[in-house]
Design an enzyme around this catalytic site. Structure first.
Site, PDB file in Angstrom:
ATOM      1  N   LYS A 189      28.602  47.592  82.090  1.00 37.27           N
ATOM      2  CA  LYS A 189      29.370  47.905  81.091  1.00 37.27           C
ATOM      3  C   LYS A 189      30.888  47.856  81.714  1.00 37.27           C
ATOM      4  O   LYS A 189      31.853  47.441  80.964  1.00 37.27           O
ATOM      5  CB  LYS A 189      29.092  48.968  80.441  1.00 37.27           C
ATOM      6  N   GLU A 196      37.013  42.190  79.497  1.00 33.72           N
ATOM      7  CA  GLU A 196      37.441  42.468  78.083  1.00 33.72           C
ATOM      8  C   GLU A 196      39.158  42.555  78.200  1.00 33.72           C
ATOM      9  O   GLU A 196      39.989  41.813  77.283  1.00 33.72           O
ATOM     10  CB  GLU A 196      36.847  43.563  77.502  1.00 33.72           C
TER      11      GLU A 196
END
Length: 324
Positions: A189, A196
């Site tokens: 993550k 991102e």
């Protein structure tokens, strides 16, 4: 299955609701009595505290903690652990640093408690769209809790099967994956959020270029009055750069092409910094991710239209506010 949910904020409450819609039994607690009452109206069993929550769960218990990384999560784990028994599972679905997961799991292991770190992506849209889950922990407990993960994940949907995947982990196509032992979920993550940052920065800079194509210092025949909202929309349809982030950008620009509601002071939530630190430790080049992080730092000194684009995307997918 029965599960306890601790932390009923933007994501925690919707995680609970998605589980209840799938037929699971949720016991819920938050320091906000109003948040607990709201979820109780939707069918959750309310708890008055962490000890009460543990007492309302049948063994073997599973408790999902959805709180900000750091002191809030550590405090909740330390408070509830004495009320759990060997074989129970604690889940951190927030954005904890992966090395902290390993230390935490080692601390809980002598009590016979399982610990899972789950990177959770989906933001405020997870109730409807589902959550992409990146799971770290012992295989035994991951398999035991599979019905929970399957309910939260988006499922295969209409996405075509990737050629050559027949022999690979099938749950990945459903939107959840056991990434490895404790720490692996939040490690994946962390890198996800670093990527991102880079994707968002690329969109932001591109739209900033489009916005300045009509600047008066350019030659008259080179001034283009480009409608950025319309460009965002046309790129959504058939372009190789289409994505959910572009969808959110198009929505924000359609409402206000100038993004006047945003200052452009872009916050960072930690994972980008950890990704860059990991790149330094590995001596693995990550120039795009590093530049994207530094661009957020710069935005707090002198914001641009590109930074407003970033803020609009962050608000769109996660309900995040701007840096103060």
């Amino acid at each position: 299955m029965q599960i306890g949910i601790v932390g009923l904020g933007r994501m925690g409450a919707n995680i609970a609701r998605r589980l209840m819609l799938a037929g699971h039994d949720v016991v819920a607690w938050d320091r906000s009595a109003d948040a607990v009452a709201a979820l109780a109206k939707d069918g959750a069993t309310p708890a008055t505290g962490l000890a009460d929550l543990a007492g309302k769960l049948a063994a073997p218990r599973a408790v999902w903690i959805m709180l900000p990384a750091g002191a809030a999560t550590e405090g909740a784990i330390d408070e509830i652990a004495p009320h759990l028994s060997a074989g129970d599972a604690l889940i951190d679905g927030g954005n904890t640093f992966w090395r902290d997961d390993i230390a935490r799991a080692n601390r809980l292991k002598p009590r016979g408690l399982y610990y899972l770190d789950i990177g959770t992506s989906g933001g405020v849209w997870g109730l409807e769209r589902g959550y992409c889950l990146m799971i770290g922990g012992d295989k035994e407990i991951v398999q035991r809790l599979d019905p929970i993960f399957a309910a939260l994940a988006p499922g295969k949907g209409e996405i075509e099967t990737t050629p050559g995947r027949a022999a690979r982990t099938p749950t990945a196509e459903q939107g959840y994956l056991h990434c490895g032992p404790v720490g692996a979920g939040h490690y994946v993550k962390m890198v996800h959020n670093g990527i991102e940052y880079g994707l968002m920065q690329a969109y932001a800079e591109g739209f900033d270029l489009l916005r300045h194509a009509s600047d008066p210092h350019r030659a008259k025949d080179e001034q283009f009055a480009i409608e950025v909202a319309d460009v965002a929309e046309v790129w959504r349809r058939g372009s190789v750069i289409t994505s959910w982030l572009l969808d959110l950008t198009a929505t924000a620009l359609a409402k206000d092409p100038a993004l006047g509601a945003f200052t452009g002071k872009v916050e960072d939530s930690g994972e980008g910094r950890w990704t860059v630190q990991e790149a330094v430790e590995q001596a693995t080049p990550a120039p795009v991710l590093t530049a994207a992080l530094f661009a957020r730092f710069r935005s707090r000194q002198e914001a641009t239209f590109a930074d407003k684009i970033l803020s609009a995307m962050r608000k769109g997918f996660g309900g995040h506010g701007e840096a103060k």
